[in-house]
Design a protein around this motif. Structure first.
Motif, short mmCIF file in Angstrom:
data_model
loop_
_atom_site.label_atom_id
_atom_site.label_comp_id
_atom_site.label_asym_id
_atom_site.label_seq_id
_atom_site.Cartn_x
_atom_site.Cartn_y
_atom_site.Cartn_z
N GLY A 134 -17.53 25.07 -36.27
CA GLY A 134 -17.06 25.73 -35.51
C GLY A 134 -17.28 24.98 -33.60
O GLY A 134 -17.61 23.71 -34.05
N THR A 135 -16.90 24.62 -32.74
CA THR A 135 -16.07 24.41 -31.67
C THR A 135 -16.89 25.14 -30.93
O THR A 135 -15.77 26.33 -30.29
CB THR A 135 -14.82 23.79 -31.46
OG1 THR A 135 -13.97 24.93 -31.83
CG2 THR A 135 -14.36 22.33 -32.53
N TRP A 136 -17.95 25.23 -30.18
CA TRP A 136 -18.61 26.45 -28.70
C TRP A 136 -18.02 25.97 -27.54
O TRP A 136 -17.54 27.37 -27.12
CB TRP A 136 -19.89 26.14 -28.68
CG TRP A 136 -20.44 27.18 -29.78
CD1 TRP A 136 -21.32 27.00 -31.17
CD2 TRP A 136 -21.17 28.44 -29.71
NE1 TRP A 136 -21.92 27.35 -31.77
CE2 TRP A 136 -21.67 28.85 -31.03
CE3 TRP A 136 -20.88 29.32 -28.77
CZ2 TRP A 136 -22.29 29.95 -31.42
CZ3 TRP A 136 -21.23 30.78 -28.95
CH2 TRP A 136 -21.62 31.14 -30.58
N GLY A 137 -17.14 24.53 -27.65
CA GLY A 137 -16.64 24.60 -26.36
C GLY A 137 -15.93 25.26 -26.19
O GLY A 137 -15.69 25.73 -24.66
N LEU A 138 -14.68 25.28 -27.15
CA LEU A 138 -13.79 26.05 -27.05
C LEU A 138 -13.49 27.48 -27.65
O LEU A 138 -12.84 28.38 -27.52
CB LEU A 138 -12.46 25.73 -27.20
CG LEU A 138 -12.31 23.73 -27.12
CD1 LEU A 138 -10.68 23.38 -27.91
CD2 LEU A 138 -11.66 24.43 -25.62
N GLU A 139 -14.47 28.19 -28.51
CA GLU A 139 -14.47 29.49 -29.29
C GLU A 139 -15.31 30.02 -28.42
O GLU A 139 -15.97 31.41 -29.11
CB GLU A 139 -14.48 29.87 -30.78
CG GLU A 139 -13.57 28.37 -30.80
CD GLU A 139 -12.97 28.27 -32.77
OE1 GLU A 139 -11.46 29.01 -33.21
OE2 GLU A 139 -13.80 27.89 -33.55
N GLY A 140 -16.70 29.40 -28.40
CA GLY A 140 -17.42 30.28 -27.38
C GLY A 140 -17.60 31.75 -26.75
O GLY A 140 -18.47 32.45 -27.64
N PRO A 141 -16.42 31.60 -26.24
CA PRO A 141 -16.62 33.59 -26.32
C PRO A 141 -15.94 34.63 -27.43
O PRO A 141 -16.18 35.20 -27.68
CB PRO A 141 -14.89 33.20 -25.06
CG PRO A 141 -15.28 31.49 -24.26
CD PRO A 141 -15.70 31.10 -26.01
#
Length: 202
Positions: A134-141
């Motif tokens: 996953g990509t927490w920076g862009l998909e964290g919300p």
């Protein structure tokens, strides 16, 4: 394709396997579940419904009150096929898998995640597991939203995303909220989730 035989396994699973599931394998799984119910009546069996076992048996009416189906395909046609045949369902999803064609990118908007989770909740899913990438920076919300919706699917996704931004970005909350909203709006326009992948009434 030769003489109507699908070339890829996904096509085979969605077509031929649907009408002719792997009965011998499913019978084996059922017999194990029946025996475990006798020996360990207080335990549950999780049946992975994946590839050769993606569709339920045509011969087994119910797998037993000790069997939970772990659905690897969460599209409505698979969910409907398993309804009433097991004690409950859980889901495993590749929604955010960076190895899939979308790669290291934003995969779903907050609205799309909300539609999907509410659909699963309405259909009695007990839990959901995610592929680890996953990509927490862009998909964290969106990840945060999923956790909150699993606890209460009636929550307003916009309020939850704001809650995330307020907690993570503090003074920069408002510009970050505008950034995520703009990015997800564009995502829905360019790469929308097919309506066949979620509930028709979502």
């Amino acid at each position: 394709r030769k003489k109507g035989i699908p070339v890829r396994w996904e096509e085979f699973q969605h077509t031929l396997l649907k009408d002719k599931p792997c009965e011998r394998l499913l019978q084996l799984h059922h017999s194990v579940a029946v025996e475990l119910a006798k020996r360990r009546p207080n335990k549950m069996v999780m049946l992975m419904c994946y590839a050769p076992t993606a569709w339920p048996s045509k011969k087994i009416k119910h797998y037993g009150k000790n069997v939970i189906a772990e659905m690897m395909n969460l599209n409505p046609e698979y969910v409907e096929a398993w309804k009433g045949k097991v004690a409950g369902m859980t889901g495993f999803t590749y929604w955010f898998n960076s190895q899939c064609p979308m790669g290291v990118n934003v995969h779903m908007s907050a609205q799309e995640v909300t539609d999907r989770l509410r659909y699963l909740h309405r259909n009695g899913f007990k839990a959901i597991s995610l592929d680890p990438q996953g990509t927490w920076g862009l998909e964290g919300p969106v990840y945060y939203l999923m956790g909150r919706l699993l606890g209460d699917p009636s929550l307003d996704h916009k309020a939850v995303v704001k809650e995330y931004c307020d907690g993570v970005f503090e003074d920069a909350s408002q510009p970050m909220l505008r950034f995520f909203n703009l990015m997800q709006k564009r995502l829905e326009q360019v790469v929308p989730i097919a309506k066949t992948d979620i509930a028709a009434d979502a």
